[in-house]
Design an enzyme around this catalytic site. Structure first.
Site, PDB file in Angstrom:
ATOM      1  CE  LYS A   1      -4.021   4.691   0.751  1.00 51.01           C
ATOM      2  NZ  LYS A   1      -2.648   4.144   0.743  1.00 51.01           N
TER       3      LYS A   1
ATOM      4  CE1 TYR B   1       0.210   7.711   3.114  1.00 51.55           C
ATOM      5  CE2 TYR B   1       0.397   5.576   2.043  1.00 51.55           C
ATOM      6  CZ  TYR B   1      -0.338   6.489   2.779  1.00 51.55           C
ATOM      7  OH  TYR B   1      -1.617   6.169   3.180  1.00 51.55           O
TER       8      TYR B   1
ATOM      9  CG  ASP C   1      -1.811   1.187   1.320  1.00 53.14           C
ATOM     10  OD1 ASP C   1      -2.978   1.068   0.898  1.00 53.14           O
ATOM     11  OD2 ASP C   1      -1.375   2.250   1.803  1.00 53.14           O
TER      12      ASP C   1
ATOM     13  CG  HIS D   1      -4.791   9.593   0.582  1.00 50.00           C
ATOM     14  ND1 HIS D   1      -3.441   9.548   0.357  1.00 50.00           N
ATOM     15  CD2 HIS D   1      -4.956   9.220   1.867  1.00 50.00           C
ATOM     16  CE1 HIS D   1      -2.821   9.154   1.460  1.00 50.00           C
ATOM     17  NE2 HIS D   1      -3.712   8.963   2.388  1.00 50.00           N
TER      18      HIS D   1
END
Length: 323
Positions: free
Chosen positions: A87, A57, A52, A120
């Protein structure tokens, strides 16, 4: 050692298999690329197949490098054995920007398709501004119809096998369902023994949407984390009685609740421990104790923005009109 096998859940109308336990790459601060790459390779050797990520990130590129290396080394037979989620970030949650956003993620990940692409957060921000935390003045209301229509286009184009949402409340999820031609396959939300999401879980179950839990261990070490799970007396007593760790009890609880989960660790020992939740079970009494004896408290929704009105607020408060 032989790789462990993680059970799958079928998601979407195509019943695409998704491993119930995923490796999460969100960390504060982001992991060093070399550390992430090696950890992903270690995780694949142990049996992880679900990974994921998100542009937020800053882990798509090293994850993609690790997955490509895993295939080239023969750690997996082919790309099809892996399940990759990314996302749509808030700055790209606008008409005309969704397909280019997934194409960027695919380029970063060196992939032809994602197994799952999620919105997201149910809020947009000014296009082109990727600063995080998001400034309060940069938030914009999301055009759900336009954004979801383009998420559906991602699936039609073959860029994503499945599409879904993340951090959507019951109200927001019902709105998406009311306008969707292709309903969301997954809703990824904060869920743990200290925030059990009972109402949302029942709604998702009734609509055939798989709930994926993040922060199931409390996200300790991150600025949004909490020690309340790992320090829970209820969970500690159950763990001691069963000869398991508190983390394993928390994860087993999520599995028995019928949800999938994304868990982060960069320690090989913990990666291995986290996989050892499928060959034992919690008793009915233990499940009841977790359900009734643990005070419920949200972790702050996992993300924050800068508020000019004083303390840092959660994104949930922003979009639900509580400020």
């Amino acid at each position: 050692m032989l790789a462990m096998t993680v059970p799958n859940l079928a998601i979407g109308s195509d019943h695409h298999p998704m491993p119930v336990l995923g490796f999460g790459t969100a960390a504060s601060p982001p992991p060093e690329p070399s550390l992430l790459k090696q950890t992903v390779l270690d995780a694949i050797k142990l049996g992880y197949r679900h990974f994921d990520t998100s542009p937020r990130y800053l882990t798509e590129e090293p994850l993609g490098e690790a997955l490509a290396e895993a295939v080239s080394l023969g750690l997996v037979g082919s790309r099809s054995e892996l399940f990759v989620t990314s996302k749509l970030w808030c700055a790209d949650a606008h008409a005309g920007l969704v397909v280019p956003a997934i194409q960027r993620s695919l380029k970063n990940l060196k992939l032809d398709y994602l197994d799952l692409y999620l919105i997201h957060w149910p809020v947009s921000s000014k296009p082109g501004k990727y600063k995080f935390p998001i400034e309060e003045d940069d938030f914009l209301p999301m055009d759900y119809e336009a954004v979801w229509s383009e998420m559906e286009e991602c699936k039609r184009l073959g860029l994503a096998k499945c599409i879904g949402v993340s951090n959507f409340s019951c109200k927001k999820l019902q709105h998406i369902l009311s306008i969707a031609t292709i309903p969301p396959s997954v809703n990824q939300v904060e869920m743990s023994p200290v925030w059990q999401q009972r109402k949302l879980k029942e709604l998702c179950k009734s609509k055939g949407i798989v709930l994926t839990a993040y922060s199931v261990l409390g996200s300790r070490g991150a600025f949004w984390g909490t020690p309340k799970i790992m320090e829970s007396d209820v969970l500690k007593k159950i763990a001691d009685a069963k000869g398991k760790t508190v983390a394993q009890v928390s994860m087993r609880w999520a599995y028995e609740e019928g949800v999938s989960m994304v868990v982060k660790s960069f320690t090989k020992q913990r990666l291995e421990e986290n996989l050892k939740i499928f060959d034992w079970s919690l008793t009915e009494e233990e499940m009841h104790r977790i359900s009734t004896e643990i005070p419920q408290c949200r972790i702050v929704g996992g993300e924050v923005y800068i508020s000019k009105k004083g303390p840092i607020k959660s994104l949930d408060e922003m979009w639900d009109g509580e400020i």
